[in-house]
Write a protein that holds these residues in place. Sequence first.
Motif, PDB file in Angstrom:
ATOM      1  N   ARG A 151       0.823  -1.210   0.000  1.00  0.00           N
ATOM      2  CA  ARG A 151       0.000   0.000   0.000  1.00  0.00           C
ATOM      3  C   ARG A 151       0.856   1.258   0.000  1.00  0.00           C
ATOM      4  N   GLN A 203       2.428   1.821  -3.420  1.00  0.00           N
ATOM      5  CA  GLN A 203       1.418   2.318  -4.345  1.00  0.00           C
ATOM      6  C   GLN A 203       1.122   3.798  -4.089  1.00  0.00           C
ATOM      7  N   ARG A 204       0.976   4.174  -2.829  1.00  0.00           N
ATOM      8  CA  ARG A 204       0.685   5.571  -2.503  1.00  0.00           C
ATOM      9  C   ARG A 204       1.842   6.482  -2.902  1.00  0.00           C
ATOM     10  N   LEU A 242       4.066   5.935  -5.341  1.00  0.00           N
ATOM     11  CA  LEU A 242       4.135   6.029  -6.796  1.00  0.00           C
ATOM     12  C   LEU A 242       3.021   6.913  -7.359  1.00  0.00           C
ATOM     13  N   VAL A 243       1.819   6.783  -6.824  1.00  0.00           N
ATOM     14  CA  VAL A 243       0.707   7.625  -7.293  1.00  0.00           C
ATOM     15  C   VAL A 243       0.994   9.092  -6.989  1.00  0.00           C
ATOM     16  N   ARG A 295       4.818  -2.553 -11.646  1.00  0.00           N
ATOM     17  CA  ARG A 295       4.372  -1.447 -10.786  1.00  0.00           C
ATOM     18  C   ARG A 295       3.487  -0.478 -11.549  1.00  0.00           C
ATOM     19  N   ILE A 297      -0.400   0.661 -10.567  1.00  0.00           N
ATOM     20  CA  ILE A 297      -0.799   2.006 -10.136  1.00  0.00           C
ATOM     21  C   ILE A 297      -1.550   2.810 -11.192  1.00  0.00           C
ATOM     22  N   GLN A 298      -1.542   2.380 -12.442  1.00  0.00           N
ATOM     23  CA  GLN A 298      -2.257   3.133 -13.473  1.00  0.00           C
ATOM     24  C   GLN A 298      -3.748   3.286 -13.151  1.00  0.00           C
ATOM     25  N   LEU A 351      -5.125   3.352 -10.267  1.00  0.00           N
ATOM     26  CA  LEU A 351      -5.244   4.214  -9.086  1.00  0.00           C
ATOM     27  C   LEU A 351      -5.119   5.687  -9.467  1.00  0.00           C
ATOM     28  N   VAL A 352      -4.194   5.997 -10.370  1.00  0.00           N
ATOM     29  CA  VAL A 352      -4.031   7.381 -10.840  1.00  0.00           C
ATOM     30  C   VAL A 352      -5.298   7.832 -11.566  1.00  0.00           C
TER      31      VAL A 352
END
Length: 128
Positions: free
Chosen positions: A18, A21-22, A24-25, A40, A44-45, A47-48
């Motif tokens: 988590r 991911q946070r 990277l976003v 990765r 994350i795509q 999520l963005v």
Amino acid sequence: MRHRHAKNRLRYKPAHSRLVQRNLVTSVLLYESIRTTKKRADVIQPLVEKIITIAKKKDTRNAIRAINAFVLHENACRKTMEVLKPRYEGRSSGFTRIVPLGARHGDGAKLVTLSLLEGKDVPAPEKT
């Protein structure tokens, strides 16, 4: 049965996953382009895209609360609301692009660039 119900996930412990991911976003929202591994980027795509959609669809106060609950830097939320929201007004989805770069020398991991698209009238990339 669970046949062929694969999820895009990182192979870390859940708390570490988590946080990666946070991070990277947040980096994508702040710098608009990052270089990372293909796995990765695939994780994350969505999520963005979801963060930008939240900024567009919710009212300002609730959007800021929802974005701040996920991103790790307050300027990421500010940029999303002030810069990215007006930029993608005419677009319903597809705010990011993954461009392959090749393999990393050390371990051979596939590297890609995950970047935000420029604006409302972005043509499709030419296939050569």
